[in-house]
Design an enzyme around this catalytic site. Structure first.
Site, PDB file in Angstrom:
ATOM      1  N   TYR A   1      -0.937   1.366  -7.368  1.00  0.00           N
ATOM      2  CA  TYR A   1      -1.414   0.984  -6.238  1.00  0.00           C
ATOM      3  C   TYR A   1      -3.039   1.340  -6.236  1.00  0.00           C
ATOM      4  O   TYR A   1      -3.652   0.275  -5.995  1.00  0.00           O
ATOM      5  CB  TYR A   1      -0.903   1.844  -4.987  1.00  0.00           C
ATOM      6  CG  TYR A   1      -1.777   1.760  -3.615  1.00  0.00           C
ATOM      7  CD1 TYR A   1      -1.883   0.526  -3.151  1.00  0.00           C
ATOM      8  CD2 TYR A   1      -2.432   2.802  -3.210  1.00  0.00           C
ATOM      9  CE1 TYR A   1      -2.744   0.761  -1.916  1.00  0.00           C
ATOM     10  CE2 TYR A   1      -3.271   3.032  -1.966  1.00  0.00           C
ATOM     11  CZ  TYR A   1      -3.472   1.515  -1.459  1.00  0.00           C
ATOM     12  OH  TYR A   1      -3.980   1.568  -0.403  1.00  0.00           O
TER      13      TYR A   1
ATOM     14  N   SER B   1       0.816  -1.289  -0.187  1.00  0.00           N
ATOM     15  CA  SER B   1       0.009   0.186  -0.141  1.00  0.00           C
ATOM     16  C   SER B   1       0.920   1.412   0.010  1.00  0.00           C
ATOM     17  O   SER B   1       0.365   2.424   0.682  1.00  0.00           O
ATOM     18  CB  SER B   1      -1.102  -0.185   1.020  1.00  0.00           C
ATOM     19  OG  SER B   1      -0.373  -0.064   2.289  1.00  0.00           O
TER      20      SER B   1
HETATM   21  N1  LIG Z   1      -3.073   3.369   5.828  1.00  0.00           N
HETATM   22  C1  LIG Z   1      -4.029   4.112   4.851  1.00  0.00           C
HETATM   23  O1  LIG Z   1      -4.204   5.237   5.223  1.00  0.00           O
HETATM   24  C2  LIG Z   1      -4.742   3.389   4.173  1.00  0.00           C
HETATM   25  C3  LIG Z   1      -5.711   4.186   3.095  1.00  0.00           C
HETATM   26  C4  LIG Z   1      -6.482   3.518   2.322  1.00  0.00           C
HETATM   27  C5  LIG Z   1      -6.300   2.054   2.132  1.00  0.00           C
HETATM   28  N2  LIG Z   1      -5.562   1.335   3.030  1.00  0.00           N
HETATM   29  C6  LIG Z   1      -5.383  -0.120   2.847  1.00  0.00           C
HETATM   30  O2  LIG Z   1      -5.895  -0.752   4.131  1.00  0.00           O
HETATM   31  C7  LIG Z   1      -5.061  -1.856   4.171  1.00  0.00           C
HETATM   32  C8  LIG Z   1      -4.343  -1.998   5.660  1.00  0.00           C
HETATM   33  O3  LIG Z   1      -3.199  -1.013   5.439  1.00  0.00           O
HETATM   34  P1  LIG Z   1      -2.442  -0.741   6.736  1.00  0.00           P
HETATM   35  O4  LIG Z   1      -2.188   0.955   6.623  1.00  0.00           O
HETATM   36  O5  LIG Z   1      -2.789  -1.120   7.786  1.00  0.00           O
HETATM   37  O6  LIG Z   1      -1.128  -1.336   6.230  1.00  0.00           O
HETATM   38  P2  LIG Z   1       0.025  -2.492   6.917  1.00  0.00           P
HETATM   39  O7  LIG Z   1       1.090  -2.577   5.805  1.00  0.00           O
HETATM   40  O8  LIG Z   1       0.110  -2.090   8.158  1.00  0.00           O
HETATM   41  O9  LIG Z   1      -0.740  -3.645   6.961  1.00  0.00           O
HETATM   42  C9  LIG Z   1      -0.974  -4.504   5.944  1.00  0.00           C
HETATM   43  C10 LIG Z   1      -0.765  -6.303   6.547  1.00  0.00           C
HETATM   44  O10 LIG Z   1      -1.041  -6.958   5.454  1.00  0.00           O
HETATM   45  C11 LIG Z   1       0.098  -7.905   5.559  1.00  0.00           C
HETATM   46  N3  LIG Z   1       0.309  -8.482   4.019  1.00  0.00           N
HETATM   47  C12 LIG Z   1       0.746  -7.958   3.080  1.00  0.00           C
HETATM   48  N4  LIG Z   1       0.519  -8.584   2.085  1.00  0.00           N
HETATM   49  C13 LIG Z   1       0.186  -9.722   2.534  1.00  0.00           C
HETATM   50  C14 LIG Z   1      -0.031 -11.152   1.797  1.00  0.00           C
HETATM   51  N5  LIG Z   1      -0.040 -11.231   0.331  1.00  0.00           N
HETATM   52  N6  LIG Z   1      -0.604 -12.101   2.622  1.00  0.00           N
HETATM   53  C15 LIG Z   1      -0.726 -11.928   3.780  1.00  0.00           C
HETATM   54  N7  LIG Z   1      -0.528 -10.864   4.543  1.00  0.00           N
HETATM   55  C16 LIG Z   1       0.020  -9.708   3.908  1.00  0.00           C
HETATM   56  C17 LIG Z   1       1.357  -7.388   6.156  1.00  0.00           C
HETATM   57  O11 LIG Z   1       2.283  -8.006   6.705  1.00  0.00           O
HETATM   58  C18 LIG Z   1       0.412  -6.319   7.083  1.00  0.00           C
HETATM   59  O12 LIG Z   1       0.520  -7.100   8.378  1.00  0.00           O
HETATM   60  C19 LIG Z   1      -4.272  -1.897   2.804  1.00  0.00           C
HETATM   61  O13 LIG Z   1      -5.185  -2.922   2.263  1.00  0.00           O
HETATM   62  C20 LIG Z   1      -4.251  -0.599   2.200  1.00  0.00           C
HETATM   63  O14 LIG Z   1      -4.339  -0.691   1.025  1.00  0.00           O
HETATM   64  C21 LIG Z   1      -4.753   2.058   4.058  1.00  0.00           C
HETATM   65  O1  LIG Z   2       7.412  12.408   4.502  1.00  0.00           O
HETATM   66  C1  LIG Z   2       6.624  12.897   3.821  1.00  0.00           C
HETATM   67  C2  LIG Z   2       5.291  12.052   3.553  1.00  0.00           C
HETATM   68  C3  LIG Z   2       4.066  12.387   2.953  1.00  0.00           C
HETATM   69  N1  LIG Z   2       4.085  13.866   2.468  1.00  0.00           N
HETATM   70  C4  LIG Z   2       2.847  14.130   1.882  1.00  0.00           C
HETATM   71  O2  LIG Z   2       1.645  13.887   2.710  1.00  0.00           O
HETATM   72  C5  LIG Z   2       0.836  13.779   2.010  1.00  0.00           C
HETATM   73  C6  LIG Z   2       0.024  12.432   2.691  1.00  0.00           C
HETATM   74  O3  LIG Z   2       1.024  11.360   2.298  1.00  0.00           O
HETATM   75  P1  LIG Z   2       0.801   9.845   2.930  1.00  0.00           P
HETATM   76  O4  LIG Z   2       1.927   9.075   2.452  1.00  0.00           O
HETATM   77  O5  LIG Z   2       0.837   9.912   4.541  1.00  0.00           O
HETATM   78  O6  LIG Z   2      -0.434   9.290   2.287  1.00  0.00           O
HETATM   79  P2  LIG Z   2      -1.025   9.245   0.894  1.00  0.00           P
HETATM   80  O7  LIG Z   2      -1.937  10.434   0.635  1.00  0.00           O
HETATM   81  O8  LIG Z   2       0.025   9.161  -0.242  1.00  0.00           O
HETATM   82  O9  LIG Z   2      -1.695   7.683   0.899  1.00  0.00           O
HETATM   83  C7  LIG Z   2      -2.522   7.255   1.754  1.00  0.00           C
HETATM   84  O10 LIG Z   2      -3.931   7.627   1.230  1.00  0.00           O
HETATM   85  C8  LIG Z   2      -4.121   6.944   0.075  1.00  0.00           C
HETATM   86  C9  LIG Z   2      -5.735   7.549  -0.073  1.00  0.00           C
HETATM   87  O11 LIG Z   2      -5.951   8.867  -0.099  1.00  0.00           O
HETATM   88  C10 LIG Z   2      -4.023   5.594  -0.156  1.00  0.00           C
HETATM   89  O12 LIG Z   2      -5.068   4.836   0.263  1.00  0.00           O
HETATM   90  C11 LIG Z   2      -2.788   4.980   0.718  1.00  0.00           C
HETATM   91  O13 LIG Z   2      -2.865   3.775   0.885  1.00  0.00           O
HETATM   92  C12 LIG Z   2      -2.357   5.648   2.010  1.00  0.00           C
HETATM   93  O14 LIG Z   2      -1.206   5.354   2.267  1.00  0.00           O
HETATM   94  C13 LIG Z   2       0.915  13.478   0.380  1.00  0.00           C
HETATM   95  O15 LIG Z   2       0.801  14.538  -0.146  1.00  0.00           O
HETATM   96  C14 LIG Z   2       2.618  13.143   0.580  1.00  0.00           C
HETATM   97  O16 LIG Z   2       3.264  13.736  -0.614  1.00  0.00           O
HETATM   98  C15 LIG Z   2       5.061  14.696   2.547  1.00  0.00           C
HETATM   99  O17 LIG Z   2       5.374  15.754   2.148  1.00  0.00           O
HETATM  100  N2  LIG Z   2       6.313  14.194   3.060  1.00  0.00           N
END
Ligand SMILES: NC(=O)c1ccc[n+]([C@@H]2O[C@H](COP(=O)([O-])OP(=O)(O)OC[C@H]3O[C@@H](n4cnc5c(N)ncnc54)[C@H](O)[C@@H]3O)[C@@H](O)[C@H]2O)c1
Ligand SMILES: O=c1ccn([C@@H]2O[C@H](COP(=O)(O)OP(=O)(O)O[C@H]3O[C@H](CO)[C@H](O)[C@H](O)[C@H]3O)[C@@H](O)[C@H]2O)c(=O)[nH]1
Length: 318
Positions: free
Chosen positions: A139, A73
């Site tokens: 992604y 992700s």
């Molecule tokens: N964090 C965000 O802001 C955000 C925003 C939008 C969507 N998401 C989605 O939410 C979900 C969780 O995100 P997160 O931030 O908790 O990420 P994370 O990386 O902390 O968690 C993902 C987990 O999945 C496991 N994993 C990855 N690939 C795998 C596989 N093929 N088989 C089994 N396990 C696997 C990893 O070990 C990890 O524990 C993801 O699908 C991500 O795309 C996250």
């Molecule tokens: O060190 C950093 C990290 C991030 N950013 C900026 O901060 C904003 C937020 O960045 P994040 O990496 O925290 O989050 P994203 O918006 O890239 O992505 C997150 O939100 C997305 C949807 O909005 C996706 O779902 C993705 O999984 C999730 O990581 C972006 O403009 C990025 O360019 C910086 O300027 N400096």
């Protein structure tokens, strides 16, 4: 219910798994620990180490539903390694869906993302679920492909599917917090500066068409997100694929976030400004009106200050 939580050792999946256990469900976590942590799996949940592509035998044990968080992700990494994203996120999920079908598991809640939309079609308007989907990075494209597959599986095989399109997830659930070995997300990286683990935060571009030139995002608290999963699980209906946005409806720029982190931590947070990060849209802010109206979701932690404070308290007590 007997529930399989893929990715339940990760940031969001572990919080949702904890909430499911608290609600009395029987939870099995399947995670390959590629970005997660064994000790994030909540007490009371069973842990199986493995990939989603190997879920066949496990699912045959009999489950009522799957909450599917496991994915790659990172936006930037997806631009550099698109094949990894297509094989893990789409290939892995298709294998999971096939295994579910063979095992007769008919319910799935999927972690989709705001990154499926790409740049909003009308600048300044909140993104709704019927907006065009034009991802700006592999992604988002791989997640959109899964959403498309879920619609087809619901129509063809009667799958009950819900996709939750999270915007930017932040905050902590008690001590359960975001802790990636390679951390790319803004808030945890800014907090590392306050902790003294980094010298400064690099702002990726200040020439975007936004009020202060930095990217604008919608930050949603991980516990509000977890509650949406409980609602989605109940709302699953055979033969339908429902899609809901999850955000707070308010956009904060990168500079806003850094300023709030300064207020919360009392640290000056030095900043440098670098080039844009490939694949980043300028502005992503959600309308969550649909899930509020149809499922009764009500976010409780809407202040960015409160979200950052929860994350800060969790990292400080780690
Ligand atoms: N964090 C965000 O802001 C955000 C925003 C939008 C969507 N998401 C989605 O939410 C979900 C969780 O995100 P997160 O931030 O908790 O990420 P994370 O990386 O902390 O968690 C993902 C987990 O999945 C496991 N994993 C990855 N690939 C795998 C596989 N093929 N088989 C089994 N396990 C696997 C990893 O070990 C990890 O524990 C993801 O699908 C991500 O795309 C996250
Ligand atoms: O060190 C950093 C990290 C991030 N950013 C900026 O901060 C904003 C937020 O960045 P994040 O990496 O925290 O989050 P994203 O918006 O890239 O992505 C997150 O939100 C997305 C949807 O909005 C996706 O779902 C993705 O999984 C999730 O990581 C972006 O403009 C990025 O360019 C910086 O300027 N400096």
């Amino acid at each position: 219910m007997q529930l399989l939580v893929t990715g339940g050792a990760g940031y969001i999946g572990s919080v949702v798994a904890a909430r499911l256990v608290e609600e009395g469900h029987t939870v099995t976590v399947l995670d390959d620990l590629s970005t997660g942590h064994r000790d994030a799996v909540p007490a009371g949940a069973r842990f199986v180490e493995g990939t989603v592509a190997e879920a066949h035998d496990l699912l045959a044990e009999g489950f009522d539903g799957v909450l599917h968080f496991a994915a790659k992700s990172l936006v930037g990494e997806s631009v550099e390694k698109p094949g990894l994203y297509w094989s893990h996120n789409l290939g892995g999920t298709l294998a999971l869906l096939d295994a579910m079908r063979q095992a007769g598991v008919g319910r799935i809640v999927f972690s989709s993302t705001a990154a499926t939309y790409g740049e909003p079609s009308v600048a300044g308007r909140l993104i709704v679920e019927t907006d065009p989907t034009r991802p700006t990075n592999p992604y988002g494209a791989s997640k959109l492909a899964v959403d498309t597959a879920l619609t087809a599986f619901a129509g063809m095989y009667g799958l009950a599917a819900v996709s939750l399109r999270y915007f930017n997830v932040a905050g902590a659930y008690g001590r359960q917090r975001e802790r990636h070995t390679i951390e790319t997300h803004l808030i945890p990286n800014v907090l590392k500066v306050a902790l003294g683990e980094r010298e400064s935060i690099n702002v990726f571009g200040d020439d975007y068409p936004t009020a202060d030139g930095t990217c604008v995002r919608d930050y949603v608290h991980v516990t509000d997100l977890a509650n949406a999963h409980l609602l989605a699980l109940d709302a699953c209906a055979a033969g339908t694929h429902q899609i809901f946005n999850l955000g707070n409806g308010t956009g904060f720029s990168v500079k806003d976030v850094i300023e709030v982190c300064r207020e919360v931590t009392g640290h000056e947070i030095p900043v440098s400004t670098g080039p844009r990060r490939p694949g980043d849209p300028a502005t992503l802010v959600a309308s969550s009106e649909k899930i509020q109206r149809e499922l009764g979701w009500k976010p409780e932690h809407t202040s960015l200050r409160g979200i950052v404070a929860d994350a800060w308290n969790a990292v400080r007590s780690a």
